[in-house]
Every structure is written in structure tokens, then in C-alpha cells.
Design a protein around this motif. Sequence first.
Motif, PDB file in Angstrom:
ATOM      1  N   ILE A  55       0.879  -1.167   0.000  1.00  0.00           N
ATOM      2  CA  ILE A  55       0.000   0.000   0.000  1.00  0.00           C
ATOM      3  C   ILE A  55       0.915   1.215   0.000  1.00  0.00           C
ATOM      4  N   SER A  56       0.751   2.080  -0.997  1.00  0.00           N
ATOM      5  CA  SER A  56       1.588   3.271  -1.100  1.00  0.00           C
ATOM      6  C   SER A  56       0.693   4.506  -1.114  1.00  0.00           C
ATOM      7  N   VAL A  57       0.920   5.412  -0.175  1.00  0.00           N
ATOM      8  CA  VAL A  57       0.074   6.598  -0.009  1.00  0.00           C
ATOM      9  C   VAL A  57       0.871   7.834  -0.409  1.00  0.00           C
ATOM     10  N   ARG A  58       0.320   8.638  -1.308  1.00  0.00           N
ATOM     11  CA  ARG A  58       0.947   9.899  -1.697  1.00  0.00           C
ATOM     12  C   ARG A  58       0.398  11.005  -0.802  1.00  0.00           C
ATOM     13  N   ILE A  59       1.311  11.784  -0.221  1.00  0.00           N
ATOM     14  CA  ILE A  59       0.930  12.823   0.737  1.00  0.00           C
ATOM     15  C   ILE A  59       0.692  14.139  -0.024  1.00  0.00           C
ATOM     16  N   PRO A  60      -0.479  14.751   0.149  1.00  0.00           N
ATOM     17  CA  PRO A  60      -0.738  15.993  -0.583  1.00  0.00           C
ATOM     18  C   PRO A  60       0.075  17.174  -0.047  1.00  0.00           C
ATOM     19  N   GLU A  61       0.325  18.140  -0.909  1.00  0.00           N
ATOM     20  CA  GLU A  61       1.014  19.376  -0.534  1.00  0.00           C
ATOM     21  C   GLU A  61       0.279  20.026   0.635  1.00  0.00           C
ATOM     22  N   GLY A  62       1.061  20.530   1.595  1.00  0.00           N
ATOM     23  CA  GLY A  62       0.471  21.213   2.751  1.00  0.00           C
ATOM     24  C   GLY A  62       0.410  20.340   3.984  1.00  0.00           C
ATOM     25  N   GLY A  73       4.571  -7.504  10.389  1.00  0.00           N
ATOM     26  CA  GLY A  73       4.545  -8.255   9.141  1.00  0.00           C
ATOM     27  C   GLY A  73       4.699  -7.402   7.887  1.00  0.00           C
ATOM     28  N   TRP A  74       4.882  -6.076   8.069  1.00  0.00           N
ATOM     29  CA  TRP A  74       5.037  -5.167   6.936  1.00  0.00           C
ATOM     30  C   TRP A  74       6.263  -4.303   7.168  1.00  0.00           C
ATOM     31  N   SER A  75       7.027  -4.038   6.105  1.00  0.00           N
ATOM     32  CA  SER A  75       8.107  -3.055   6.223  1.00  0.00           C
ATOM     33  C   SER A  75       7.554  -1.729   5.723  1.00  0.00           C
ATOM     34  N   VAL A  76       8.026  -0.637   6.285  1.00  0.00           N
ATOM     35  CA  VAL A  76       7.507   0.675   5.887  1.00  0.00           C
ATOM     36  C   VAL A  76       8.654   1.543   5.388  1.00  0.00           C
ATOM     37  N   LYS A  77       8.420   2.211   4.269  1.00  0.00           N
ATOM     38  CA  LYS A  77       9.410   3.099   3.665  1.00  0.00           C
ATOM     39  C   LYS A  77       8.789   4.476   3.498  1.00  0.00           C
ATOM     40  N   THR A  78       9.576   5.509   3.767  1.00  0.00           N
ATOM     41  CA  THR A  78       9.090   6.862   3.486  1.00  0.00           C
ATOM     42  C   THR A  78       9.985   7.481   2.419  1.00  0.00           C
ATOM     43  N   GLU A  79       9.366   8.291   1.581  1.00  0.00           N
ATOM     44  CA  GLU A  79      10.085   8.997   0.521  1.00  0.00           C
ATOM     45  C   GLU A  79       9.956  10.485   0.830  1.00  0.00           C
ATOM     46  N   THR A  80      11.095  11.188   0.894  1.00  0.00           N
ATOM     47  CA  THR A  80      11.029  12.619   1.171  1.00  0.00           C
ATOM     48  C   THR A  80      11.399  13.400  -0.088  1.00  0.00           C
ATOM     49  N   ALA A  81      10.868  14.605  -0.174  1.00  0.00           N
ATOM     50  CA  ALA A  81      11.141  15.482  -1.315  1.00  0.00           C
ATOM     51  C   ALA A  81      10.856  16.914  -0.879  1.00  0.00           C
ATOM     52  N   VAL A 101       4.432   7.326   1.553  1.00  0.00           N
ATOM     53  CA  VAL A 101       4.683   6.261   2.525  1.00  0.00           C
ATOM     54  C   VAL A 101       4.212   4.946   1.909  1.00  0.00           C
ATOM     55  N   THR A 102       5.071   3.930   1.972  1.00  0.00           N
ATOM     56  CA  THR A 102       4.736   2.630   1.392  1.00  0.00           C
ATOM     57  C   THR A 102       4.939   1.524   2.422  1.00  0.00           C
ATOM     58  N   TRP A 103       3.889   0.734   2.612  1.00  0.00           N
ATOM     59  CA  TRP A 103       3.991  -0.483   3.417  1.00  0.00           C
ATOM     60  C   TRP A 103       4.094  -1.662   2.459  1.00  0.00           C
ATOM     61  N   PHE A 132      -6.710  15.126  -0.854  1.00  0.00           N
ATOM     62  CA  PHE A 132      -6.820  13.812  -1.471  1.00  0.00           C
ATOM     63  C   PHE A 132      -5.508  13.061  -1.290  1.00  0.00           C
ATOM     64  N   PHE A 133      -5.606  11.792  -0.932  1.00  0.00           N
ATOM     65  CA  PHE A 133      -4.444  10.944  -0.673  1.00  0.00           C
ATOM     66  C   PHE A 133      -4.465   9.780  -1.662  1.00  0.00           C
ATOM     67  N   PRO A 134      -3.883   9.958  -2.864  1.00  0.00           N
ATOM     68  CA  PRO A 134      -3.892   8.853  -3.823  1.00  0.00           C
ATOM     69  C   PRO A 134      -3.161   7.635  -3.249  1.00  0.00           C
ATOM     70  N   VAL A 135      -3.761   6.467  -3.424  1.00  0.00           N
ATOM     71  CA  VAL A 135      -3.202   5.228  -2.889  1.00  0.00           C
ATOM     72  C   VAL A 135      -2.988   4.243  -4.034  1.00  0.00           C
ATOM     73  N   GLU A 136      -1.788   3.670  -4.069  1.00  0.00           N
ATOM     74  CA  GLU A 136      -1.484   2.597  -5.016  1.00  0.00           C
ATOM     75  C   GLU A 136      -1.520   1.293  -4.230  1.00  0.00           C
ATOM     76  N   GLN A 137      -2.474   0.431  -4.585  1.00  0.00           N
ATOM     77  CA  GLN A 137      -2.625  -0.869  -3.924  1.00  0.00           C
ATOM     78  C   GLN A 137      -2.046  -1.930  -4.863  1.00  0.00           C
TER      79      GLN A 137
END
Length: 178
Positions: A55-62, A73-81, A101-103, A132-137
Motif C-alpha cells: 500500500i503506497s500513499v501519496r501525501i498531498p502538498e500542505g 509483518g510489513w516493512s515501511v518506507k518513506t520517501e522525502t522530497a 509512505v509505502t507499506w 486527497f491521498f492517492p493510494v497505489e494498492q
Amino acid sequence: MKLSKLSLSLLGTLALVSPAAAHVVLDQPMANAGTYYKAVFRVPHGCEGSPTTSISVRIPEGVISVKPQPKQGWSVKTETAPYAKSYENHGKQISEGVVRVTWEGGPLPDDMFDEFALMMKLPDDKETMMLFFPVEQTCAKGSTAWDEFPAPGADPHSLARPAPSLMLHQGDAHTHHH
């Protein structure tokens, strides 16, 4: 039994209701602007019978100060920009932070649901009414992008793959006068 007709029609109604509610959604779809908010993304099923593996969640601006909740049972990764602009938080200027953020792990079987949580600080500007928080499943087979935004004035329920949305309540409770 006299109830059978009623029960059957209720069951029919429920059967019609459930597919529409089968999107990835936020557990609490409303929050106060400018506050810390625990976003809980509910994943109700896999991809056409296949178990969910990411599950990957895109964080909106602001939205700043994003912290994922670890999951057994899940690893979590964060992407910063870099952010589009700077934000003040606790008297400090912040110009970059977590944007995704991706689990990964699981798997979460198709016939079970689970929740993925993030802590975050919501924007405090008067213009932002909806986030809005687009999610890639991603599943063992296939994937679904929950990334559709309703056009202004359009019915969000008409979307096939709506992005989880959060309505911001603009209150005066959190203004500080020094």
C-alpha cells in the motif's frame, strides 16, 4: 416466518451497497484544519481476489510532519522530497518532508481487511477544504490506483477508483493569540 420478505429485500439492499463501499477510504473522513491527525487508511479487499502486498500513499502538498505507524509483518518506507513552499512548524521553517509512505509485506488476503495509519499535521490555510491521498494498492496479481479526484461540483460517488479524501473543517478553536 413473516420476516423473510423483509430480510431478503434488506439483504438485496446490502448487496447493492457493499461494492460501492469497497474503495480504500479514510476511517475518519473529516478533521480540523491545522491540527495533528491520525489518518487510518482502510483497505477492504485485494485486487480481484488476489492478496494485497503493498500500500503506497501519496501525501498531498500542505501536509507536514508525516509519521507512519509500524505494522507487524510489513516493512515501511518513506520517501522525502522538497515541498512546493515552506511551512512553519513549532517556529521552524520546513521546506521538505515525507511525500510518500509505502507499506510492503503481508500479504493481506482478499477476504480480510486491514488498516494502515499515519500521523500528520494538516494544513491551516483557509483555501484548502479537501485533501486527497492517492493510494497505489499492489497485489500478488495486479494493482489498483485509487487516484481519481472528483471535478468541482461532480459526485465523488461516480468515480470508479476515488482517492481517499479528507474534508477539512475550518474552525477558530486553534488560533493562538500572543
